[in-house]
Design an enzyme around this catalytic site. Structure first.
Site, PDB file in Angstrom:
ATOM      1  N   GLY A  62      50.386   4.187  -7.183  1.00 36.52           N
ATOM      2  CA  GLY A  62      49.523   5.057  -6.389  1.00 36.52           C
ATOM      3  C   GLY A  62      48.119   5.045  -6.957  1.00 36.52           C
ATOM      4  N   GLN A  83      40.034   8.604  -8.917  1.00 39.10           N
ATOM      5  CA  GLN A  83      40.184   7.702 -10.068  1.00 39.10           C
ATOM      6  C   GLN A  83      39.189   6.543 -10.058  1.00 39.10           C
ATOM      7  OE1 GLN A  83      44.631   7.476  -9.203  1.00 39.10           O
ATOM      8  NE2 GLN A  83      44.605   7.229 -11.408  1.00 39.10           N
ATOM      9  N   CYS A 128      49.841   7.217 -15.774  1.00 35.91           N
ATOM     10  CA  CYS A 128      48.670   7.310 -14.905  1.00 35.91           C
ATOM     11  C   CYS A 128      47.705   6.198 -15.273  1.00 35.91           C
ATOM     12  CB  CYS A 128      48.001   8.672 -15.088  1.00 35.91           C
ATOM     13  SG  CYS A 128      46.554   8.899 -14.045  1.00 35.91           S
ATOM     14  N   LEU A 129      47.150   5.558 -14.258  1.00 38.69           N
ATOM     15  CA  LEU A 129      46.226   4.451 -14.514  1.00 38.69           C
ATOM     16  C   LEU A 129      44.971   4.916 -15.245  1.00 38.69           C
ATOM     17  CD1 LEU A 129      46.565   2.544 -11.120  1.00 38.69           C
ATOM     18  CD2 LEU A 129      47.586   1.945 -13.324  1.00 38.69           C
ATOM     19  N   HIS A 166      51.375  13.863  -7.696  1.00 46.22           N
ATOM     20  CA  HIS A 166      50.486  13.322  -8.736  1.00 46.22           C
ATOM     21  C   HIS A 166      49.117  12.963  -8.135  1.00 46.22           C
ATOM     22  CE1 HIS A 166      49.986  10.526 -12.402  1.00 46.22           C
ATOM     23  NE2 HIS A 166      49.011  10.146 -11.603  1.00 46.22           N
ATOM     24  N   GLU A 167      49.136  12.333  -6.961  1.00 45.22           N
ATOM     25  CA  GLU A 167      47.867  11.906  -6.339  1.00 45.22           C
ATOM     26  C   GLU A 167      47.081  13.084  -5.781  1.00 45.22           C
ATOM     27  OE1 GLU A 167      47.224   9.142  -7.268  1.00 45.22           O
ATOM     28  OE2 GLU A 167      49.164   8.186  -7.501  1.00 45.22           O
ATOM     29  N   HIS A 179      45.182  14.664  -8.449  1.00 44.47           N
ATOM     30  CA  HIS A 179      43.917  13.965  -8.757  1.00 44.47           C
ATOM     31  C   HIS A 179      42.796  14.433  -7.831  1.00 44.47           C
ATOM     32  CE1 HIS A 179      44.820  11.000 -11.841  1.00 44.47           C
ATOM     33  NE2 HIS A 179      45.798  10.448 -11.156  1.00 44.47           N
TER      34      HIS A 179
HETATM   35  O1  GNR Z   1      51.420   3.839 -11.454  1.00 44.68           O
HETATM   36  C1  GNR Z   1      51.754   5.018 -11.559  1.00 44.68           C
HETATM   37  N1  GNR Z   1      53.018   5.317 -11.888  1.00 44.68           N
HETATM   38  C2  GNR Z   1      53.542   6.597 -11.857  1.00 44.68           C
HETATM   39  C3  GNR Z   1      54.778   6.806 -12.452  1.00 44.68           C
HETATM   40  C4  GNR Z   1      55.366   8.058 -12.426  1.00 44.68           C
HETATM   41  C5  GNR Z   1      54.714   9.095 -11.807  1.00 44.68           C
HETATM   42  C6  GNR Z   1      53.479   8.918 -11.208  1.00 44.68           C
HETATM   43  C7  GNR Z   1      52.895   7.671 -11.219  1.00 44.68           C
HETATM   44  S1  GNR Z   1      51.366   7.432 -10.449  1.00 44.68           S
HETATM   45  C8  GNR Z   1      50.737   6.077 -11.375  1.00 44.68           C
HETATM   46  C9  GNR Z   1      49.456   5.554 -10.751  1.00 44.68           C
HETATM   47  C10 GNR Z   1      48.377   6.614 -10.855  1.00 44.68           C
HETATM   48  O2  GNR Z   1      47.812   6.885 -11.874  1.00 44.68           O
HETATM   49  N2  GNR Z   1      48.122   7.283  -9.781  1.00 44.68           N
HETATM   50  O3  GNR Z   1      47.206   8.263  -9.807  1.00 44.68           O
HETATM   51 NI    NI Z   2      47.242   9.035 -11.823  1.00 46.11          NI
END
Ligand code: GNR
Ligand code: NI
Length: 167
Positions: A46, A51, A91-92, A133-134, A137
């Site tokens: 995601g 980001q 998270c990236l 999660h997104e 952000h």
């Molecule tokens: O790549 C991602 N893997 C992930 C694994 C478990 C829970 C959430 C994520 S999201 C993350 C990519 C990211 O940072 N999205 O904002």
């Molecule tokens: Ni993230």
């Protein structure tokens, strides 16, 4: 198409609240395509516009094994959330850090598709986690905010050390 630079925690720009996309135009479609390309290149499931330092409510997700099912969410809103699940998140913007976070098990998200058509999605499991999660952000939150203060300071120290080593 273009790869976009991904901000690194604790960059203050990750704390901004994204504004809704007012009009879905060519620039919106280009941004969605670039975000998809950036997410795939970084092997993420995601990516939120926050980001890549764009303060607009736009999210791309692909949780498929084949990496060929890009989902795009314009102005996603959590309408309801039920139950609980706990899983490892990464998270990236926080590279190399993984920890358990409790999230709702099932969510209903209202959003617009790239044609501006209102849609609603009921998601469970990993897709539900990723949506939460997104959307975090877009509201200036990062998954480490869900961890204890002690863990957060350890993460900051580790990332600062990594930054010194790679500088
Ligand atoms: O790549 C991602 N893997 C992930 C694994 C478990 C829970 C959430 C994520 S999201 C993350 C990519 C990211 O940072 N999205 O904002
Ligand atoms: Ni993230």
């Amino acid at each position: 198409m273009a790869l976009l630079p991904i901000l690194r925690f604790p960059d203050a720009r990750l704390r901004k609240t994204a504004r809704p996309v007012a009009e879905i135009d060519a620039a919106t479609r280009q941004l969605a395509a670039d975000m998809g390309e950036t997410m795939y290149e970084a092997s993420g499931i995601g990516l939120a516009a926050t980001q890549v330092d764009v303060q607009r409510r736009l999210v791309v997700i692909d949780i498929s094994e084949e990496r060929n099912h890009l989902r795009i969410f314009v102005n996603p809103q959590l309408r309801s959330a039920e139950g609980a699940q706990t899983g490892e998140e990464g998270c990236l913007t926080v590279p190399g850090i993984y920890d358990k976070v409790e999230r709702a098990e099932r969510v209903t998200v209202d959003y617009l598709d790239l044609d501006g058509k209102p849609q609603s999605l009921v998601a469970e499991g990993l897709l539900a986690v990723c949506l939460q999660h997104e959307i975090d952000h877009l509201d200036g939150k990062v998954f480490v905010d869900h961890l204890s203060q002690l863990k957060q300071s350890r993460i900051k120290a580790k990332l600062a050390k990594q930054a010194r080593v790679t500088a």
